[in-house]
Each structure stands twice: as C-alpha cells, then as structure tokens.
Design a protein around this motif. Structure first.
Motif, PDB file in Angstrom:
ATOM      1  N   THR A  26      69.045 -21.237  12.680  1.00 39.65           N
ATOM      2  CA  THR A  26      68.319 -19.695  13.095  1.00 39.65           C
ATOM      3  C   THR A  26      67.223 -19.433  12.142  1.00 39.65           C
ATOM      4  N   HIS A  27      66.393 -18.529  12.460  1.00 40.28           N
ATOM      5  CA  HIS A  27      65.408 -18.010  11.656  1.00 40.28           C
ATOM      6  C   HIS A  27      65.862 -16.531  11.111  1.00 40.28           C
ATOM      7  N   ASN A  28      67.036 -16.031  11.752  1.00 39.92           N
ATOM      8  CA  ASN A  28      67.589 -14.636  11.660  1.00 39.92           C
ATOM      9  C   ASN A  28      68.424 -14.588  10.498  1.00 39.92           C
ATOM     10  N   LEU A  29      68.167 -13.737   9.366  1.00 40.41           N
ATOM     11  CA  LEU A  29      69.161 -13.669   8.334  1.00 40.41           C
ATOM     12  C   LEU A  29      70.295 -13.180   8.666  1.00 40.41           C
ATOM     13  N   ASP A  30      70.311 -12.264   9.332  1.00 37.51           N
ATOM     14  CA  ASP A  30      71.606 -11.583  10.005  1.00 37.51           C
ATOM     15  C   ASP A  30      72.577 -12.265  10.508  1.00 37.51           C
ATOM     16  N   GLU A  31      71.922 -13.206  11.366  1.00 40.67           N
ATOM     17  CA  GLU A  31      72.891 -14.382  12.144  1.00 40.67           C
ATOM     18  C   GLU A  31      73.371 -15.366  11.043  1.00 40.67           C
ATOM     19  N   ALA A  32      72.615 -15.661  10.044  1.00 44.05           N
ATOM     20  CA  ALA A  32      72.942 -16.732   9.029  1.00 44.05           C
ATOM     21  C   ALA A  32      74.177 -16.010   8.250  1.00 44.05           C
ATOM     22  N   VAL A  33      74.175 -14.689   7.723  1.00 42.66           N
ATOM     23  CA  VAL A  33      74.970 -14.185   7.046  1.00 42.66           C
ATOM     24  C   VAL A  33      76.372 -13.857   7.966  1.00 42.66           C
ATOM     25  N   ARG A  34      76.399 -13.474   8.970  1.00 42.70           N
ATOM     26  CA  ARG A  34      77.250 -13.056   9.923  1.00 42.70           C
ATOM     27  C   ARG A  34      78.199 -14.347  10.592  1.00 42.70           C
ATOM     28  N   LEU A  35      77.633 -15.394  10.600  1.00 40.63           N
ATOM     29  CA  LEU A  35      78.220 -16.587  11.294  1.00 40.63           C
ATOM     30  C   LEU A  35      78.603 -17.868  10.183  1.00 40.63           C
ATOM     31  N   GLY A  36      77.760 -17.825   9.218  1.00 38.22           N
ATOM     32  CA  GLY A  36      78.003 -18.936   8.431  1.00 38.22           C
ATOM     33  C   GLY A  36      78.935 -19.113   7.064  1.00 38.22           C
ATOM     34  N   HIS A  37      79.683 -20.156   7.062  1.00 34.48           N
ATOM     35  CA  HIS A  37      80.528 -20.132   6.125  1.00 34.48           C
ATOM     36  C   HIS A  37      79.807 -20.599   4.815  1.00 34.48           C
ATOM     37  N   ARG A  38      78.582 -21.460   4.800  1.00 30.00           N
ATOM     38  CA  ARG A  38      77.726 -21.988   4.053  1.00 30.00           C
ATOM     39  C   ARG A  38      76.409 -21.604   4.781  1.00 30.00           C
ATOM     40  N   ILE A  39      75.646 -21.661   3.923  1.00 26.98           N
ATOM     41  CA  ILE A  39      74.175 -21.293   4.371  1.00 26.98           C
ATOM     42  C   ILE A  39      73.075 -22.235   3.735  1.00 26.98           C
ATOM     43  N   ILE A  61      66.383 -28.974   0.281  1.00 31.24           N
ATOM     44  CA  ILE A  61      67.374 -27.930   0.130  1.00 31.24           C
ATOM     45  C   ILE A  61      67.217 -27.255  -1.015  1.00 31.24           C
ATOM     46  N   ARG A  62      66.854 -25.968  -0.899  1.00 36.11           N
ATOM     47  CA  ARG A  62      66.531 -25.223  -2.202  1.00 36.11           C
ATOM     48  C   ARG A  62      67.953 -24.421  -2.796  1.00 36.11           C
ATOM     49  N   GLU A  63      68.833 -24.481  -1.882  1.00 37.75           N
ATOM     50  CA  GLU A  63      70.179 -23.752  -2.454  1.00 37.75           C
ATOM     51  C   GLU A  63      71.039 -24.067  -1.138  1.00 37.75           C
ATOM     52  N   ILE A  64      72.432 -24.106  -1.397  1.00 36.20           N
ATOM     53  CA  ILE A  64      73.586 -23.786  -0.244  1.00 36.20           C
ATOM     54  C   ILE A  64      74.198 -22.730  -0.923  1.00 36.20           C
ATOM     55  N   VAL A  65      74.366 -21.605  -0.073  1.00 40.92           N
ATOM     56  CA  VAL A  65      74.958 -20.392  -0.373  1.00 40.92           C
ATOM     57  C   VAL A  65      76.131 -20.319   0.170  1.00 40.92           C
ATOM     58  N   SER A  66      77.335 -20.050  -0.487  1.00 46.22           N
ATOM     59  CA  SER A  66      78.683 -19.905   0.208  1.00 46.22           C
ATOM     60  C   SER A  66      79.240 -18.492   0.559  1.00 46.22           C
ATOM     61  N   ILE A  67      79.578 -18.125   1.676  1.00 43.99           N
ATOM     62  CA  ILE A  67      80.090 -16.734   1.589  1.00 43.99           C
ATOM     63  C   ILE A  67      81.545 -16.940   1.737  1.00 43.99           C
ATOM     64  N   ASP A  68      82.286 -16.171   0.741  1.00 47.20           N
ATOM     65  CA  ASP A  68      83.796 -16.338   0.645  1.00 47.20           C
ATOM     66  C   ASP A  68      84.619 -15.446   1.469  1.00 47.20           C
ATOM     67  N   ILE A  69      83.782 -14.331   2.164  1.00 50.43           N
ATOM     68  CA  ILE A  69      84.530 -13.477   3.015  1.00 50.43           C
ATOM     69  C   ILE A  69      84.766 -14.036   4.324  1.00 50.43           C
ATOM     70  N   SER A  70      85.820 -14.110   4.825  1.00 53.68           N
ATOM     71  CA  SER A  70      86.278 -14.472   6.228  1.00 53.68           C
ATOM     72  C   SER A  70      85.396 -14.086   7.254  1.00 53.68           C
ATOM     73  N   ILE A  71      85.005 -14.799   8.180  1.00 51.29           N
ATOM     74  CA  ILE A  71      84.025 -14.485   9.162  1.00 51.29           C
ATOM     75  C   ILE A  71      84.298 -13.235  10.216  1.00 51.29           C
ATOM     76  N   ASP A  72      86.030 -13.329  10.219  1.00 47.13           N
ATOM     77  CA  ASP A  72      86.362 -12.303  11.117  1.00 47.13           C
ATOM     78  C   ASP A  72      86.502 -10.961  10.181  1.00 47.13           C
ATOM     79  N   GLU A  73      86.257 -11.041   9.013  1.00 47.28           N
ATOM     80  CA  GLU A  73      86.487  -9.774   8.276  1.00 47.28           C
ATOM     81  C   GLU A  73      85.087  -9.145   7.696  1.00 47.28           C
TER      82      GLU A  73
END
Length: 255
Positions: A187-200, A210-222
């Motif tokens: 995606t080119h859309n950052l909102d989609e990236a953070v809404r759906l990705g466990h890792r980006i 690869i510049r960086e791999i960003v992990s989001i620890d909040i569950s997708i459904d929360e």
C-alpha cells in the motif's frame, strides 16, 4: 506456511529496483509494505508469487499449508479482475473449477465465502451491478475460496473512495479476527498500513532497501480503541519515508 525473502535483489535492464531484501512472514500475520513511489513494492509481491524470478537471492517457503488449501498463494489486485460475463458466484467458482472438486463441494465453498464476506444476497448479481467496494469484496471472497497460505494483496483498496476504503478495512479486520489469515499487503496509504499491519516493512527510495521494520503490538481488532497510539505509529512511518517520498515525487515529475 511462511515465506522467507533471502537477500533479494532485482533489476529491469539497467534499473535496479530492489536491493538485499531479507525478512520472513509468520503464520496468521499481515505484513504491510510501504515506501516511496517506484521503490519496488509491487515487484516484491510478484517475486513472492513466482510471477518473476529475482536476479539474485531466493524466496523460500516453509511449514505446512492450511487444511484444505488449494493454492498456497493467491493475489488480490486493485482492479478487482472480475469477469463481466460471470455472476458473483460464477467469478468465485472460476478459481475452483480446475481443482478436483465435485459441484457440491464447490457450492459449499462458495456459500461459505459468500457468507464470510457478507455477499450472500448478491450471489447472482453481475459485476456491472456492483459498486467498487462490492467488487473488491468479491475479489476477496474469491481469494479466500482457495484457502491460501498467504494472500498477496497489491494495493487492493487504492481504487476506492475514502469511505468505502474505511469500510473494507473494517471488513478485513473482521475476517482476520474470525480466521487468522496471512498476507503481504502492499500500500501507499499509511492509514491502511497501521490499521492492518502487524509489521510494516518500510522500503527506501529505488533501489528499494529495507529502512526499518516497524512492529505494532496492539491487536488489529483493538486498534480503534487507541487513536493516539495509532497516530503516533503513522507519524513514525511518515518521518521514516517523508524525505525520500518527496525526492521520488520530484524524480517522477522531472525524470
């Protein structure tokens, strides 16, 4: 099943598009891939799906397929790719017809994915009768029908308006919550990236590294319950790619 990208580099003629890409997926994980225009995001997806062979490096598979999997990998494109002369049911049936399934088995699978994607009442509709969002639901249902190990999603919501895109993001979250599918999502859309990705996976300007791999620890459904934190993740991603995104834009205009 997991995908392993091992030192992937690729080029078209003299243009290097990807350089030394290494990471691996996990089962039940959505990895979103972002980066400046032309950095090789879609190329990486084509390499994952075997549509192209990397100039150097390997894409490997490990682990078991999901029970009932008919295709290890399947694509969802931004342009829906529906056959206009087939109904919704017929478009989903298309990907099942080359497999050794009885009509009863095909019908059971189709009914299941129609139910999971809230398309049951539209089973006999024609693509021309559907909105863009509904067409993409059909494409998602068609992908789910083969029970893939990893879905390869190439900007699947980019052709949709903002409201429809938000609705389909919620639909994808609901689908993942019910059944933990795996996906590589460009995606080119950052909102989609953070809404759906466990890792980006954040790629650099071409050649994509690869510049960086960003992990989001909040569950997708929360994540709707944490708007401040999600905004912070979005801002982090933009800081990582802003300068290169602006440079890539100028290159596209003047190149």
């Amino acid at each position: 099943m997991r995908l392993h990208f091992e030192k992937i580099s690729h080029q078209y003629d003299d243009v290097e598009v990807l350089s030394d890409i290494s990471f691996a997926t996990s089962e039940g994980e959505i990895i979103t891939i972002i980066g400046p225009s032309g950095c090789g995001k879609s190329t990486l997806l084509r390499l994952a799906g075997g549509l192209e062979i990397a100039r150097s490096g390997k894409v490997l598979q490990s682990g078991k397929l999901p029970q009932g999997s008919l295709n290890p990998l399947t694509y969802i494109f931004q342009d829906f790719a529906l056959l206009p002369w087939r109904t919704v049911r017929g478009n989903i049936s298309l990907v099942l017809e080359d497999h050794r399934l009885s009509k009863t088995q095909r019908d059971e699978i189709i009914d299941d994915v129609l139910s999971r994607t809230s398309l049951g009442e539209f089973a006999n509709a024609w693509p021309r009768q559907l909105s863009g969002g509904m067409k993409q639901r059909v494409a998602i249902a068609r992908a789910l029908s083969v029970t893939p190990a990893v879905m390869l999603m190439d900007e699947p919501l980019s052709a949709l308006d903002a409201q429809t895109r938000a609705i389909l993001m919620d639909d994808l979250v609901s689908l993942w919550t019910r059944e933990k599918f795996s996906a590589l999502y460009v995606t080119h859309n950052l909102d989609e990236a953070v809404r759906l990705g466990h890792r980006i996976v954040v790629l650099s300007r071409r050649p994509g590294r690869i510049r960086e791999i960003v992990s989001i620890d909040i569950s997708i459904d929360e994540r709707d319950n944490y708007p401040l934190e999600m905004t912070q993740y979005r801002n982090q991603l933009w800081e990582l790619m802003r300068d290169e995104a602006l440079a890539a834009d100028r290159e596209l205009v003047h190149g």
